[in-house]
Write a protein that holds these residues in place. Structure first.
Motif, PDB file in Angstrom:
ATOM      1  N   TYR A   1      -3.656   3.632  -1.933  1.00  0.00           N
ATOM      2  CA  TYR A   1      -3.526   2.555  -3.216  1.00  0.00           C
ATOM      3  C   TYR A   1      -3.085   1.315  -2.647  1.00  0.00           C
ATOM      4  O   TYR A   1      -2.391   1.090  -1.754  1.00  0.00           O
ATOM      5  CB  TYR A   1      -2.249   3.360  -4.106  1.00  0.00           C
ATOM      6  CG  TYR A   1      -1.781   2.112  -5.050  1.00  0.00           C
ATOM      7  CD1 TYR A   1      -2.572   1.810  -6.227  1.00  0.00           C
ATOM      8  CD2 TYR A   1      -0.494   1.389  -5.074  1.00  0.00           C
ATOM      9  CE1 TYR A   1      -1.942   0.951  -7.192  1.00  0.00           C
ATOM     10  CE2 TYR A   1      -0.281   0.529  -5.728  1.00  0.00           C
ATOM     11  CZ  TYR A   1      -0.843   0.355  -7.024  1.00  0.00           C
ATOM     12  OH  TYR A   1      -0.278  -0.457  -7.977  1.00  0.00           O
ATOM     13  N   LEU A   2      -4.135   0.339  -3.085  1.00  0.00           N
ATOM     14  CA  LEU A   2      -3.779  -1.134  -2.475  1.00  0.00           C
ATOM     15  C   LEU A   2      -3.506  -2.019  -3.578  1.00  0.00           C
ATOM     16  O   LEU A   2      -4.088  -2.153  -4.494  1.00  0.00           O
ATOM     17  CB  LEU A   2      -4.944  -1.562  -1.904  1.00  0.00           C
ATOM     18  CG  LEU A   2      -5.163  -3.045  -1.311  1.00  0.00           C
ATOM     19  CD1 LEU A   2      -4.077  -3.178  -0.247  1.00  0.00           C
ATOM     20  CD2 LEU A   2      -6.505  -3.204  -0.929  1.00  0.00           C
TER      21      LEU A   2
ATOM     22  N   ALA B   1      -3.520  -3.842   5.802  1.00  0.00           N
ATOM     23  CA  ALA B   1      -3.172  -2.859   4.972  1.00  0.00           C
ATOM     24  C   ALA B   1      -4.257  -1.801   5.035  1.00  0.00           C
ATOM     25  O   ALA B   1      -3.895  -0.488   4.989  1.00  0.00           O
ATOM     26  CB  ALA B   1      -3.037  -3.284   3.572  1.00  0.00           C
TER      27      ALA B   1
ATOM     28  N   LEU C   1      -3.792   2.061   6.192  1.00  0.00           N
ATOM     29  CA  LEU C   1      -3.855   3.339   5.284  1.00  0.00           C
ATOM     30  C   LEU C   1      -4.405   4.347   6.167  1.00  0.00           C
ATOM     31  O   LEU C   1      -4.479   5.583   6.045  1.00  0.00           O
ATOM     32  CB  LEU C   1      -4.549   2.754   4.081  1.00  0.00           C
ATOM     33  CG  LEU C   1      -3.839   2.332   2.991  1.00  0.00           C
ATOM     34  CD1 LEU C   1      -4.776   1.867   1.772  1.00  0.00           C
ATOM     35  CD2 LEU C   1      -2.690   3.175   2.133  1.00  0.00           C
TER      36      LEU C   1
ATOM     37  N   LEU D   1     -10.094   4.827  -2.488  1.00  0.00           N
ATOM     38  CA  LEU D   1      -9.053   3.802  -2.512  1.00  0.00           C
ATOM     39  C   LEU D   1      -9.034   3.267  -4.055  1.00  0.00           C
ATOM     40  O   LEU D   1      -9.966   2.932  -4.665  1.00  0.00           O
ATOM     41  CB  LEU D   1      -9.300   2.718  -1.329  1.00  0.00           C
ATOM     42  CG  LEU D   1      -8.338   1.583  -1.457  1.00  0.00           C
ATOM     43  CD1 LEU D   1      -7.041   2.127  -1.081  1.00  0.00           C
ATOM     44  CD2 LEU D   1      -8.821   0.465  -0.577  1.00  0.00           C
TER      45      LEU D   1
ATOM     46  N   THR E   1       0.804  -1.189   0.171  1.00  0.00           N
ATOM     47  CA  THR E   1       0.064   0.042   0.091  1.00  0.00           C
ATOM     48  C   THR E   1       0.871   1.266   0.057  1.00  0.00           C
ATOM     49  O   THR E   1       2.051   1.137   0.447  1.00  0.00           O
ATOM     50  CB  THR E   1      -0.992  -0.057   1.350  1.00  0.00           C
ATOM     51  OG1 THR E   1      -0.178   0.092   2.522  1.00  0.00           O
ATOM     52  CG2 THR E   1      -1.686  -1.160   1.315  1.00  0.00           C
TER      53      THR E   1
END
Length: 439
Positions: free
Chosen positions: A209-210, A226, A230, A241, A200
């Motif tokens: 952003y994943l 994650a 974030l 996202l 991430t």
């Protein structure tokens, strides 16, 4: 739930990533059972065909130019049975079975390529992030026409995998054909591949952003961590996202279900249908929402396959996310690993999976809501000019805002979305959604 089937794109996976499907995730069934396949029904064997098989076996043993032992002949016959069913069913010898089991742990040796067969050639399904293949510029869709100078046309998948497999640190030369162009050579250095399935970062303030590179046994738990990370990094509710499933070749079904469930609070995620009773599975979301309803864009492309398509399809059908990019790979079948004696196994296609709305992805794939082709960005330097704030004696801003002269722009640190057109468009969509919602 009696079994946990495995989703994978290819009969063999090179990374050396042989079919991602194991650890605690593969079915530990000695054989599928179904009342409709009773002992009486099984007893009706084709005796004439079996006699022919025995006769062929005997003729080969007695007349072939070189001696061939029974074990070799019988194992080749088994491989032939499996290879002619579909591209994803296979007979796994002890080495292949062991490699398959190790692959879901996220550490294995090889190049970092997921491969399949097409027209007798080896085709790259997807390179895996941060591996020799991805660093060398190998792309999804590339045809591997030679390995160390030897043509791959007519090779079996196992033969090609064996040639690309080797000691970490050793080199292998692949001859690649890309999009009908001229062949070119790429030299790769084999390595121990340690795949980090989830990573991430913050693209901008409020927008995360994943990236999921493949679905391993622990990927669901890693995505949960994650999302929490974030939120902590942003120190406020996320505004949006991007989940990046591009070039994700799939993996473990249960991991895909867990990832989708992090974003869904109700409804069906995926279901499977097959001939045997224990292939009929349904997975639904629970009310917990690890994502806290954050606006979501999912990126896919032709290298997004199997378990990646399950996640994209579930989020698309439930209208939880906007799916953006290009059509996915189109693998909608379930492979169950059936251990045999002597450390061998069958990887057998036992069912098809369906999205919540009843769509079969097999040979069709997920069609994105918004098609965005891959593109290379070239940025033009803004022409130097004079602004009002540059003029001597200009009036100040009546609301007290600071002047913004033409030379007042700070140098911006490069960001992932600056070089990735599809990612940039996903971020722009999230910003637009937030503007219209007044956030």
């Amino acid at each position: 739930m009696q079994q946990r089937p495995i989703f994978r794109t290819t009969t063999q996976s090179l990374a050396l990533c042989l079919a991602l499907a194991a650890g605690g995730a593969h079915a530990q069934s000695s054989a599928p059972t179904d009342p409709s396949t009773s002992t009486a029904a099984r007893a009706q064997l084709p005796l004439d065909d079996l006699r022919t098989f025995a006769e062929v076996l005997d003729r080969i043993k007695s007349a072939y130019v070189e001696p061939v032992d029974d074990k070799t002949l019988l194992e080749n016959a088994i491989r032939g049975m499996l290879s002619n069913l579909d591209p994803h069913s296979a007979y796994l010898d002890p080495q292949a079975f062991q490699e398959l089991q190790e692959s879901t742990s996220g550490e294995f040796g090889g190049l970092g390529i997921e491969v399949g067969m097409e027209d007798g050639f080896i085709r790259v399904v997807s390179p895996i992030d941060d591996t020799p293949a991805s660093r060398a510029g190998i792309e999804a869709g590339d045809l591997i026409v030679r390995i160390d100078g030897q043509p791959t046309k007519g090779m079996s998948m196992q033969e090609a995998v064996d040639m690309m497999r080797g000691k970490p640190g050793s080199k292998v030369e692949l001859t690649i054909v890309r999009e009908g162009g001229q062949p070119f050579d790429v030299t790769l250095t084999r390595a121990v591949i340690k795949v980090q399935s989830v990573r991430t970062e913050m693209l901008e303030d409020g927008y995360g952003y994943l990236r999921i590179t493949q679905f391993q046994v622990n990927t669901g738990a890693e995505v949960g961590k994650a999302l929490a990370s974030l939120r902590k990094d942003n120190k406020a509710p996320l505004k949006g996202l991007v989940m990046d499933l591009r070039n994700n070749p799939g993996g473990v079904l249960q991991a895909a279900v867990e990832v989708a469930d992090h974003f869904m609070t109700k409804g069906l995620i995926v279901y499977t249908q097959g001939r045997i009773a224990n292939s009929e599975l349904r997975f639904s979301a629970d009310p917990a929402d690890a994502s806290q309803g954050v606006p979501l864009v999912v990126l896919i492309n032709g290298g997004s396959a199997s378990a990646a398509e399950i996640v994209a399809g579930a989020l698309q059908d439930s209208r939880r996310a906007v799916v953006m990019g290009t059509d996915s790979f189109g693998k909608g079948s379930v492979q169950t690993v059936l251990p045999l004696n002597n450390d061998r196994a069958l990887k057998l296609t036992t069912a098809l999976y369906y999205t919540p709305n009843g769509r079969s992805i097999q040979a069709q794939g997920i069609v994105p809501d918004i098609e965005v082709q891959r593109a290379r960005l070239t940025r033009e330097d803004e022409m130097a000019g004079v602004k009002e704030a540059d003029l001597a004696g200009h009036l100040g801003n009546g609301n007290g805002g600071a002047d913004r002269p033409s030379n007042g722009k700070a140098v911006r640190t490069p960001r992932p979305q600056d070089e990735d057109y599809q990612l940039g468009q996903a971020l722009n969509l999230l910003k637009g959604l937030n503007i219209t919602r007044g956030q």
